[in-house]
Write an enzyme that holds these catalytic residues in place. Structure first.
Site, PDB file in Angstrom:
ATOM      1  N   LEU A  59     -38.628 -13.921 -37.737  1.00 48.92           N
ATOM      2  CA  LEU A  59     -39.233 -14.724 -36.677  1.00 48.92           C
ATOM      3  C   LEU A  59     -38.176 -15.556 -35.965  1.00 48.92           C
ATOM      4  O   LEU A  59     -37.283 -16.118 -36.586  1.00 48.92           O
ATOM      5  CB  LEU A  59     -40.307 -15.656 -37.253  1.00 48.92           C
ATOM      6  CG  LEU A  59     -41.540 -14.980 -37.842  1.00 48.92           C
ATOM      7  CD1 LEU A  59     -42.652 -16.001 -38.063  1.00 48.92           C
ATOM      8  CD2 LEU A  59     -42.053 -13.857 -36.953  1.00 48.92           C
ATOM      9  N   SER A  60     -38.300 -15.600 -34.641  1.00 44.94           N
ATOM     10  CA  SER A  60     -37.377 -16.359 -33.812  1.00 44.94           C
ATOM     11  C   SER A  60     -38.109 -16.714 -32.531  1.00 44.94           C
ATOM     12  O   SER A  60     -38.945 -15.938 -32.046  1.00 44.94           O
ATOM     13  CB  SER A  60     -36.153 -15.491 -33.475  1.00 44.94           C
ATOM     14  OG  SER A  60     -35.500 -15.993 -32.322  1.00 44.94           O
TER      15      SER A  60
ATOM     16  N   LYS B 142     -32.771 -18.224 -41.804  1.00 46.89           N
ATOM     17  CA  LYS B 142     -32.582 -17.283 -40.687  1.00 46.89           C
ATOM     18  C   LYS B 142     -31.288 -17.633 -39.939  1.00 46.89           C
ATOM     19  O   LYS B 142     -30.518 -16.764 -39.564  1.00 46.89           O
ATOM     20  CB  LYS B 142     -33.799 -17.370 -39.774  1.00 46.89           C
ATOM     21  CG  LYS B 142     -33.580 -16.990 -38.346  1.00 46.89           C
ATOM     22  CD  LYS B 142     -33.856 -15.536 -38.121  1.00 46.89           C
ATOM     23  CE  LYS B 142     -33.730 -15.108 -36.688  1.00 46.89           C
ATOM     24  NZ  LYS B 142     -33.248 -16.062 -35.745  1.00 46.89           N
ATOM     25  N   ASP B 143     -31.074 -18.933 -39.712  1.00 47.40           N
ATOM     26  CA  ASP B 143     -29.823 -19.385 -39.099  1.00 47.40           C
ATOM     27  C   ASP B 143     -28.871 -19.765 -40.238  1.00 47.40           C
ATOM     28  O   ASP B 143     -28.605 -20.944 -40.476  1.00 47.40           O
ATOM     29  CB  ASP B 143     -30.095 -20.565 -38.163  1.00 47.40           C
ATOM     30  CG  ASP B 143     -30.915 -20.139 -36.961  1.00 47.40           C
ATOM     31  OD1 ASP B 143     -30.452 -19.260 -36.224  1.00 47.40           O
ATOM     32  OD2 ASP B 143     -32.025 -20.660 -36.783  1.00 47.40           O
TER      33      ASP B 143
ATOM     34  N   GLY C 137     -34.116 -23.317 -41.837  1.00 43.40           N
ATOM     35  CA  GLY C 137     -34.401 -21.942 -42.225  1.00 43.40           C
ATOM     36  C   GLY C 137     -33.125 -21.165 -42.507  1.00 43.40           C
ATOM     37  O   GLY C 137     -32.106 -21.360 -41.840  1.00 43.40           O
TER      38      GLY C 137
ATOM     39  N   GLN D 124     -25.804 -27.175 -27.468  1.00 45.73           N
ATOM     40  CA  GLN D 124     -25.562 -25.999 -28.288  1.00 45.73           C
ATOM     41  C   GLN D 124     -25.744 -24.692 -27.517  1.00 45.73           C
ATOM     42  O   GLN D 124     -25.713 -23.618 -28.095  1.00 45.73           O
ATOM     43  CB  GLN D 124     -26.428 -26.033 -29.544  1.00 45.73           C
ATOM     44  CG  GLN D 124     -27.924 -25.923 -29.327  1.00 45.73           C
ATOM     45  CD  GLN D 124     -28.684 -26.225 -30.624  1.00 45.73           C
ATOM     46  OE1 GLN D 124     -28.853 -27.369 -31.005  1.00 45.73           O
ATOM     47  NE2 GLN D 124     -29.119 -25.192 -31.325  1.00 45.73           N
TER      48      GLN D 124
ATOM     49  N   ALA E 178     -41.070 -24.385 -29.346  1.00 42.88           N
ATOM     50  CA  ALA E 178     -41.478 -22.973 -29.398  1.00 42.88           C
ATOM     51  C   ALA E 178     -41.765 -22.595 -30.852  1.00 42.88           C
ATOM     52  O   ALA E 178     -41.248 -21.605 -31.377  1.00 42.88           O
ATOM     53  CB  ALA E 178     -40.407 -22.070 -28.772  1.00 42.88           C
TER      54      ALA E 178
ATOM     55  N   MET F  23     -36.282 -27.077 -31.913  1.00 39.74           N
ATOM     56  CA  MET F  23     -36.184 -27.097 -30.452  1.00 39.74           C
ATOM     57  C   MET F  23     -37.509 -26.630 -29.848  1.00 39.74           C
ATOM     58  O   MET F  23     -37.552 -26.156 -28.712  1.00 39.74           O
ATOM     59  CB  MET F  23     -35.021 -26.215 -29.990  1.00 39.74           C
ATOM     60  CG  MET F  23     -33.682 -26.723 -30.510  1.00 39.74           C
ATOM     61  SD  MET F  23     -32.266 -26.192 -29.539  1.00 39.74           S
ATOM     62  CE  MET F  23     -32.378 -24.438 -29.734  1.00 39.74           C
TER      63      MET F  23
ATOM     64  N   HIS G 160     -41.098 -22.151 -38.506  1.00 42.17           N
ATOM     65  CA  HIS G 160     -41.124 -23.619 -38.528  1.00 42.17           C
ATOM     66  C   HIS G 160     -42.244 -24.123 -39.457  1.00 42.17           C
ATOM     67  O   HIS G 160     -42.076 -25.114 -40.157  1.00 42.17           O
ATOM     68  CB  HIS G 160     -41.359 -24.171 -37.121  1.00 42.17           C
ATOM     69  CG  HIS G 160     -40.286 -23.805 -36.136  1.00 42.17           C
ATOM     70  ND1 HIS G 160     -40.486 -22.872 -35.145  1.00 42.17           N
ATOM     71  CD2 HIS G 160     -39.010 -24.251 -35.997  1.00 42.17           C
ATOM     72  CE1 HIS G 160     -39.370 -22.749 -34.439  1.00 42.17           C
ATOM     73  NE2 HIS G 160     -38.455 -23.567 -34.932  1.00 42.17           N
TER      74      HIS G 160
HETATM   75  O1  PAF Z   1     -32.395 -24.435 -35.383  1.00 42.52           O
HETATM   76  C1  PAF Z   1     -32.675 -25.099 -34.381  1.00 42.52           C
HETATM   77  O2  PAF Z   1     -33.786 -25.040 -33.867  1.00 42.52           O
HETATM   78  C2  PAF Z   1     -31.624 -26.002 -33.785  1.00 42.52           C
HETATM   79  O3  PAF Z   1     -30.360 -25.441 -33.871  1.00 42.52           O
HETATM   80  C3  PAF Z   1     -31.628 -27.420 -34.382  1.00 42.52           C
HETATM   81  C4  PAF Z   1     -31.292 -27.413 -35.856  1.00 42.52           C
HETATM   82  C5  PAF Z   1     -33.000 -28.050 -34.181  1.00 42.52           C
HETATM   83  C6  PAF Z   1     -30.602 -28.282 -33.669  1.00 42.52           C
HETATM   84  O4  PAF Z   1     -30.873 -28.393 -32.318  1.00 42.52           O
END
Ligand code: PAF
Length: 284
Positions: free
Chosen positions: A187-188, A152-153, A150, A61, A32, A30, A37
């Site tokens: 990191l976020s 992280k999620d 990641g 989301q 940023a 998304m 990433h």
């Molecule tokens: O982790 C994210 O940045 C978002 O949840 C994703 C996987 C790009 C879906 O919008």
């Protein structure tokens, strides 16, 4: 680096690459972008993939419109970083093609029951439906061999793995290790909203997980230690859980072996999450 906006051009580009015998690695984001990433891009490149990165701030989301508005947007910096990291194609789809009904509700939803309803899902109804729906669409249009996410999620990773299994998508889901700052903060994209004081409070999340890891179980002792650590730092605890890594079911004190500890908390208005692997031993 090729830049693509339109869904037909995106689909054709992916088809051409597959036709030329390349394996596509999808890095869905998304924007940023940060070093977390970058690690996904690096993993895709290390596998020799043709790297397609998507940047789309997916409104489905976000169950809180304030959170959606506050989500950091840094398109110029993102494009420069993607190019410098060797992304082959950057796709920035438009809302009218991703969710044609928006801002009305989209009739079609991918929902992973159970996995998507606990932990983050309990406090953010519909969040994982939004994630599963957008990842399904990104994967269907791109047709990647591998998709990188990641750890992280961690819950998102579990939801995506289950969705891929249940829908029979021909894509390998690759989970990549959490990237942390030197002080331990995972990191976020949300970290930019933390002032110096808040950041100190936020460090209690990784500290709590570290304590849980040192305890070696049982689960209830880990939960209590994590919660106490975060509360002492002034964090509003969302959850401090120890779960089965595949089903995300909370584990009791009879459980032994590898498990995942996950924490969430609000630090001065910023919601943060973190997790780590832990080893459970039977309680006394
Ligand atoms: O982790 C994210 O940045 C978002 O949840 C994703 C996987 C790009 C879906 O919008």
């Amino acid at each position: 680096m090729q830049r693509v906006v339109g869904i037909e051009q995106w689909r054709r580009l992916a088809e051409d690459q597959r036709g030329a015998g390349r394996r596509i690695g999808l890095v869905a984001t998304m924007g940023a972008l940060h070093r977390g990433h970058q690690s996904l891009i690096a993993a895709a490149r290390a596998n020799g993939d043709y790297v397609i990165m998507t940047i789309f701030v997916n409104p489905r989301q976000f169950n809180d419109p304030t959170d959606l508005r506050a989500y950091p947007r840094t398109p110029e910096a993102d494009r420069a970083l993607a190019e410098s990291m060797g992304v082959d194609a950057l796709v920035e789809p438009v809302m009218a093609e991703m969710w044609p009904a928006y801002p009305d509700p989209t009739p079609t939803t991918v929902s992973v029951a159970g996995l998507g309803d606990v932990l983050e899902g309990a406090g953010r109804p519909g969040h994982f439906d939004g994630v599963a729906s957008v990842v399904a669409k990104l994967a269907i249009v791109t047709g990647p061999s591998r998709a990188y996410f990641g750890e992280k999620d961690f819950q998102q990773l579990a939801v995506v793995r289950r969705m891929v299994l249940d829908l029979g998508l021909d894509v390998e889901v690759v989970g990549c290790p959490i990237v942390r700052d030197d002080d331990g903060l995972a990191l976020s994209s949300r970290n930019v909203r933390l002032g110096p004081e808040s950041r100190l409070r936020a460090l209690s999340l990784s500290r709590a997980l570290g304590l849980a890891g040192d305890l070696d179980g049982p689960a209830s002792a880990m939960r209590a230690a994590m919660r106490a650590t975060m509360e002492a730092a002034g964090v509003v605890v969302g959850y401090a859980e120890v779960v089965d890594p595949a089903t995300l079911r909370a584990l009791d004190d009879d459980a032994v072996g590898r498990a995942r500890a996950l924490v969430a908390g609000v630090v001065d208005g910023v919601r943060l999450i973190d997790n780590r692997e832990v080893e459970l031993r039977r309680g006394p």
